[in-house]
Scaffold this motif. Structure first.
Motif, mmCIF file in Angstrom:
data_model
loop_
_atom_site.group_PDB
_atom_site.id
_atom_site.type_symbol
_atom_site.label_atom_id
_atom_site.label_comp_id
_atom_site.label_asym_id
_atom_site.label_seq_id
_atom_site.Cartn_x
_atom_site.Cartn_y
_atom_site.Cartn_z
ATOM 1 N N TYR A 55 0.867 -1.162 0.000
ATOM 2 C CA TYR A 55 0.000 0.000 0.000
ATOM 3 C C TYR A 55 0.916 1.228 0.000
ATOM 4 C CZ TYR A 55 -2.715 3.715 2.109
ATOM 5 O OH TYR A 55 -3.294 4.913 2.378
ATOM 6 N N ARG A 62 -3.279 10.030 -3.741
ATOM 7 C CA ARG A 62 -4.227 9.117 -3.099
ATOM 8 C C ARG A 62 -5.301 9.879 -2.330
ATOM 9 N NH1 ARG A 62 -4.534 7.658 2.053
ATOM 10 N NH2 ARG A 62 -2.473 8.443 2.499
ATOM 11 N N SER A 66 -9.100 5.650 -0.133
ATOM 12 C CA SER A 66 -8.750 4.610 -1.109
ATOM 13 C C SER A 66 -7.537 3.801 -0.667
ATOM 14 C CB SER A 66 -8.501 5.232 -2.483
ATOM 15 O OG SER A 66 -7.401 6.113 -2.416
ATOM 16 N N ARG A 68 -5.660 0.870 -0.916
ATOM 17 C CA ARG A 68 -5.645 -0.215 -1.889
ATOM 18 C C ARG A 68 -4.256 -0.815 -2.033
ATOM 19 N NH1 ARG A 68 -10.193 -0.013 -4.861
ATOM 20 N NH2 ARG A 68 -9.367 -1.158 -6.608
ATOM 21 N N THR A 70 -1.683 -1.670 -4.342
ATOM 22 C CA THR A 70 -1.404 -1.226 -5.702
ATOM 23 C C THR A 70 -0.048 -1.709 -6.213
ATOM 24 O OG1 THR A 70 -0.562 0.887 -4.876
ATOM 25 C CG2 THR A 70 -2.875 0.813 -5.527
ATOM 26 N N GLU A 123 -4.544 -0.864 -12.779
ATOM 27 C CA GLU A 123 -5.722 -0.361 -12.048
ATOM 28 C C GLU A 123 -6.775 -1.449 -11.828
ATOM 29 O OE1 GLU A 123 -7.843 3.011 -10.383
ATOM 30 O OE2 GLU A 123 -6.007 3.233 -11.539
ATOM 31 N N GLN A 126 -5.964 -3.805 -8.807
ATOM 32 C CA GLN A 126 -5.760 -3.245 -7.470
ATOM 33 C C GLN A 126 -6.914 -3.648 -6.556
ATOM 34 O OE1 GLN A 126 -4.985 0.954 -7.962
ATOM 35 N NE2 GLN A 126 -3.285 0.547 -9.343
ATOM 36 N N VAL A 127 -6.571 -3.925 -5.294
ATOM 37 C CA VAL A 127 -7.547 -4.494 -4.358
ATOM 38 C C VAL A 127 -7.629 -3.644 -3.089
ATOM 39 C CG1 VAL A 127 -8.042 -6.530 -2.939
ATOM 40 C CG2 VAL A 127 -7.041 -6.806 -5.200
ATOM 41 N N PRO A 128 -8.830 -3.287 -2.650
ATOM 42 C CA PRO A 128 -8.964 -2.591 -1.366
ATOM 43 C C PRO A 128 -8.440 -3.477 -0.233
ATOM 44 C CG PRO A 128 -11.024 -2.509 -2.600
ATOM 45 C CD PRO A 128 -10.117 -3.474 -3.315
ATOM 46 N N SER A 143 -10.585 -1.352 6.754
ATOM 47 C CA SER A 143 -10.150 -0.641 5.554
ATOM 48 C C SER A 143 -9.176 0.484 5.868
ATOM 49 C CB SER A 143 -11.365 -0.079 4.811
ATOM 50 O OG SER A 143 -12.105 -1.143 4.284
#
Length: 158
Positions: A55, A62, A66, A68, A70, A123, A126-128, A143
């Protein structure tokens, strides 16, 4: 194959400058203050590579909401030995951007950890971080941004 991954926040500038180091030197060396976590990783992994879910922190682009994954990489070891950490610095394995920060030097951090195959995810991939599960409890993690590296269950998409 390990059943866990390392989730870590790394400053975006270090990830970007670490790409060249990884390409030119074969791996890039990141730092952490979580000595015990990396000792645990070393015990658990045997000779296996450990997936790393990154992250980017200190990212001016950012949005705060968000959080995520990445970037990804594979961890193949770590050290808390000062001489070994200094060899990594002299060998050019640290992201060049870390030179601006005295707190990132080998004598100021607990552990250096080694990653290869560093890459930015497209993109669509990419995962939260809220979709990841805690390794310890198997529950979905919050989160919110990680407070240093932590172990999560290895996601299916790795």
């Amino acid at each position: 194959m390990v059943d866990f991954a390392i989730l870590a926040a790394v400053p975006l500038e270090h990830l970007r400058s670490g790409l060249d180091v990884c390409r030119d030197r074969g791996h890039v060396t990141l730092q952490s203050h979580k000595r015990e976590l990396f000792r645990d990783v070393e015990r658990r992994r045997g000779r296996d590579l450990v997936p790393v879910l990154l992250y980017p922190s200190r990212d001016p682009e950012r949005r705060r909401s968000s959080f995520r994954v990445t970037w990804t990489a594979m961890c193949f070891g770590s050290t808390d030995d000062l001489r070994a950490k200094r060899r990594e610095e002299r060998g050019g394995h640290r992201p060049p951007t870390t030179r601006r920060y005295p707190e990132d030097r080998s004598d100021r951090v607990a552990v250096f950890w080694f990653v290869k195959n560093l890459r930015r995810l497209p993109e669509a991939e990419q995962v939260p971080i809220g979709r990841l599960s805690s390794y310890r409890t198997s529950r979905r993690r919050r989160s919110s941004a990680p407070r240093g590296p932590e172990l999560v269950r290895r996601p299916d998409w790795i």
